[in-house]
Design an enzyme around this catalytic site. Structure first.
Site, PDB file in Angstrom:
ATOM      1  N   GLU A  33      43.029  50.842  16.562  1.00 13.80           N
ATOM      2  CA  GLU A  33      44.303  51.309  16.007  1.00 13.80           C
ATOM      3  C   GLU A  33      45.475  50.416  16.412  1.00 13.80           C
ATOM      4  O   GLU A  33      46.379  50.136  15.618  1.00 13.80           O
ATOM      5  CB  GLU A  33      44.564  52.754  16.464  1.00 13.80           C
ATOM      6  CG  GLU A  33      45.815  53.370  15.911  1.00 13.80           C
ATOM      7  CD  GLU A  33      45.813  53.469  14.404  1.00 13.80           C
ATOM      8  OE1 GLU A  33      45.029  54.257  13.856  1.00 13.80           O
ATOM      9  OE2 GLU A  33      46.592  52.738  13.741  1.00 13.80           O
ATOM     10  N   VAL A  84      47.028  46.685  14.634  1.00 11.58           N
ATOM     11  CA  VAL A  84      47.991  46.488  13.542  1.00 11.58           C
ATOM     12  C   VAL A  84      49.154  47.454  13.728  1.00 11.58           C
ATOM     13  O   VAL A  84      48.946  48.657  13.905  1.00 11.58           O
ATOM     14  CB  VAL A  84      47.344  46.746  12.155  1.00 11.58           C
ATOM     15  CG1 VAL A  84      48.371  46.565  11.043  1.00 11.58           C
ATOM     16  CG2 VAL A  84      46.154  45.831  11.929  1.00 11.58           C
ATOM     17  N   GLY A 117      51.260  48.070  16.096  1.00 11.84           N
ATOM     18  CA  GLY A 117      51.519  48.670  17.411  1.00 11.84           C
ATOM     19  C   GLY A 117      51.354  50.173  17.461  1.00 11.84           C
ATOM     20  O   GLY A 117      50.249  50.695  17.341  1.00 11.84           O
ATOM     21  N   ILE A 166      52.294  52.483  15.391  1.00 11.81           N
ATOM     22  CA  ILE A 166      52.210  53.229  14.118  1.00 11.81           C
ATOM     23  C   ILE A 166      50.744  53.523  13.801  1.00 11.81           C
ATOM     24  O   ILE A 166      49.934  52.603  13.748  1.00 11.81           O
ATOM     25  CB  ILE A 166      52.803  52.416  12.940  1.00 11.81           C
ATOM     26  CG1 ILE A 166      54.242  51.996  13.228  1.00 11.81           C
ATOM     27  CG2 ILE A 166      52.708  53.196  11.644  1.00 11.81           C
ATOM     28  CD1 ILE A 166      54.831  51.070  12.164  1.00 11.81           C
ATOM     29  N   ASP A 180      50.272  35.895  12.704  1.00 11.73           N
ATOM     30  CA  ASP A 180      50.107  37.254  13.229  1.00 11.73           C
ATOM     31  C   ASP A 180      50.023  38.259  12.064  1.00 11.73           C
ATOM     32  O   ASP A 180      49.123  39.107  12.025  1.00 11.73           O
ATOM     33  CB  ASP A 180      51.306  37.566  14.138  1.00 11.73           C
ATOM     34  CG  ASP A 180      51.293  38.977  14.678  1.00 11.73           C
ATOM     35  OD1 ASP A 180      50.664  39.208  15.718  1.00 11.73           O
ATOM     36  OD2 ASP A 180      51.914  39.858  14.044  1.00 11.73           O
ATOM     37  N   LYS A 212      46.773  40.669  10.722  1.00 14.13           N
ATOM     38  CA  LYS A 212      46.905  42.126  10.532  1.00 14.13           C
ATOM     39  C   LYS A 212      46.626  42.504   9.083  1.00 14.13           C
ATOM     40  O   LYS A 212      46.003  43.529   8.801  1.00 14.13           O
ATOM     41  CB  LYS A 212      48.310  42.574  10.948  1.00 14.13           C
ATOM     42  CG  LYS A 212      48.565  42.441  12.446  1.00 14.13           C
ATOM     43  CD  LYS A 212      50.040  42.613  12.753  1.00 14.13           C
ATOM     44  CE  LYS A 212      50.338  42.553  14.233  1.00 14.13           C
ATOM     45  NZ  LYS A 212      51.775  42.470  14.507  1.00 14.13           N
TER      46      LYS A 212
END
Ligand code: NAP
Length: 438
Positions: free
Chosen positions: A135, A138, A140, A142, A207, A211
């Site tokens: 989890e 991607v 952080g 959320i 980055d 993601k």
């Protein structure tokens, strides 16, 4: 004894691979909230592996638990859940694969390894009947992986679109609000600790690329490898572009988008885009992240929150640890084999474009640019002439087009660059389509 059986009879041993920004916050959360004396979910940090055990950490752990000895974690019967918070592909992949094969559950925040080797790891987890949860990899804090795997599973996902890199969003927000240039804001972001000394992973879009690959695999049940995702970073966005975009009713954000089209397949792209000022994505500022998911049953969903930082990331990591510890047998590791899915070509993408060029301030320049665009089947929506420099005889020409095909636009740009009246081709930015408003 299986790892789940072990978990029933004693506190649950956590092995931390990495005790840096996120690892320390996770260790702290375990100690302060779920220590082994907690009768509900008794967790304990059994061991932590780092590069340099002598470094001072932001968490009070028994020094004997911190070492460079990987065998203190992998296949150690005292460790039920391995939490990988080192980052990078190697040696993280090898450690995670070995842990899964040894019957240990794995939780990770590592987008790079999940983008490059995620399918392999998920298959190893499935073969060994253990869970691999990611989890935190991607956006952080959320929750977005869980909803895609579990809650939205009945939907055909049409698109996943978001701001999923906090560093670039911080930089672009400052540029928009303060009229500052990229290099100045980057230095400020580095001084504040929002950007790395080597900022490439963020500002060049890697980055967000990792993601997006992870999100697209989940949303479309297919491999969306990194090399099929179009990637552009934010180095070429200038303060002037924010000024002109704002006059036209837009701001500029680094967007990561994966869209499914029944004819052409999945198109995934990371690039700076003009966004209409009135849509919610335009107001996602600073280090915040946001993801918009369109599903055929649910319609449009919106997730927004802190996309990084020790505590938000620890929140996501702890969520995965606690779900495993509670013995939830949910299918969160999404071990289903991806189905083949067509990957659409970026060259076929259709959108409006924003062009900015520095041109000689004399009659006929616009006509020659318009002719090149017209020959490429691109029609002009509006033109601004700005910042006329009478002394040097040039001006900024800002052109908004109607929707056009990417391949046509790229060939038109090559021809425009060759005009001797065009002193510099400054910017080509795509305009993101939102319903009727682009
Ligand atoms: P970090 O502060 O650099 O910490 C990395 C930790 O891993 C350090 O403790 C380091 O040991 C250890 N380590 C690195 N390579 C190692 C190796 N080869 N062998 C043993 N230990 C090694 O990184 P971070 O910011 O916590 O990020 C960790 C992961 O979380 C990354 O995958 C990152 O992408 C992800 N993530 C981070 C954030 C965030 O806000 N920071 C948000 C979301 C996801 P030493 O301490 O001895 O150097």
């Amino acid at each position: 004894m299986s790892s789940s059986a072990r978990m029933d009879v004693r506190s649950i041993g956590i092995g931390l691979l990495g005790l840096g920004v996120v690892g320390s916050a996770v260790a702290k959360a375990i100690i302060e909230r779920h220590r082994s004396t907690d009768p509900n979910i008794p967790l304990r940090v059994a061991s932590a592996v780092v590069r340099d055990p002598s470094r001072k950490r932001g968490v009070d752990l028994d020094p004997s638990t911190v070492s460079t000895n990987i065998e203190s974690i992998i296949a150690n019967p005292e460790v039920d859940i391995v939490v990988e918070l080192m980052g990078g592909e190697d040696p993280a992949f090898g450690y995670m694969a070995s842990a899964l094969k040894a019957g240990q559950h794995v939780v990770t925040a590592n987008k790079e390894v999940m983008a490059k080797r995620g399918s392999e790891l998920l298959a190893i987890a499935a073969e060994n009947n253990v869970q691999l949860c990611y989890e935190a990899s991607v956006a952080g804090g959320i929750p977005i992986i869980g909803p895609l795997i579990n809650d939205l599973t009945a939907n055909k996902i049409q698109s996943v679109r978001g701001i999923i890199n906090g560093t670039t969003n911080f930089i672009l927000t400052k540029m928009a609000h303060e009229g500052a240039d990229f290099d100045d804001v980057l230095s400020e972001a580095q001084a504040l600790g929002y950007a790395e000394a080597d900022p490439s992973a963020d500002v060049d879009g890697f980055d967000a690329l990792y993601k997006l690959s992870v999100l697209a695999r989940l949303a479309f049940h297919t491999e969306v490898p990194l090399d099929v995702i179009h990637r552009e970073g934010i180095r070429e966005v200038h303060a002037k572009d924010f000024r002109y975009a704002s006059e036209l009713g837009y701001t500029i954000k680094l967007l990561a988008v994966a869209q499914a089209n029944s004819d052409s397949g999945v198109l995934a792209r990371v690039h700076p885009a003009l966004i209409p000022l009135e849509v919610p994505m335009a107001s996602v500022n600073g280090v915040l992240n946001a993801v918009e998911v369109e599903g055929d049953l649910v319609g449009s969903l919106w997730f927004q929150g802190p996309g990084a930082g020790p505590n938000p990331t620890a929140s996501a990591v702890m969520g995965d640890i606690l779900r495993i510890a509670r013995g939830s047998s949910s299918v969160r590791s999404n071990s289903t084999t991806p189905e083949p899915f067509e990957i659409a070509a970026m060259t076929d993408h259709v959108c409006q474009y924003y062009l900015r060029l520095t041109a000689s301030d004399r009659p006929g320049v616009l006509a020659s640019v318009a002719k090149i665009l017209g020959d490429a089947d691109i029609s002009i929506n509006s033109v601004l002439q700005k910042d006329t420099d009478i002394e040097n005889g040039h001006a900024d020409l800002v052109i908004m087009t109607h929707p056009a095909r990417e391949s046509n636009m790229q060939s038109a740009v090559s021809s425009i660059k060759e005009l001797d009246t065009v002193l510099r081709f400054d910017s080509l930015l795509r305009v993101e389509t939102y319903g009727d408003r682009t």
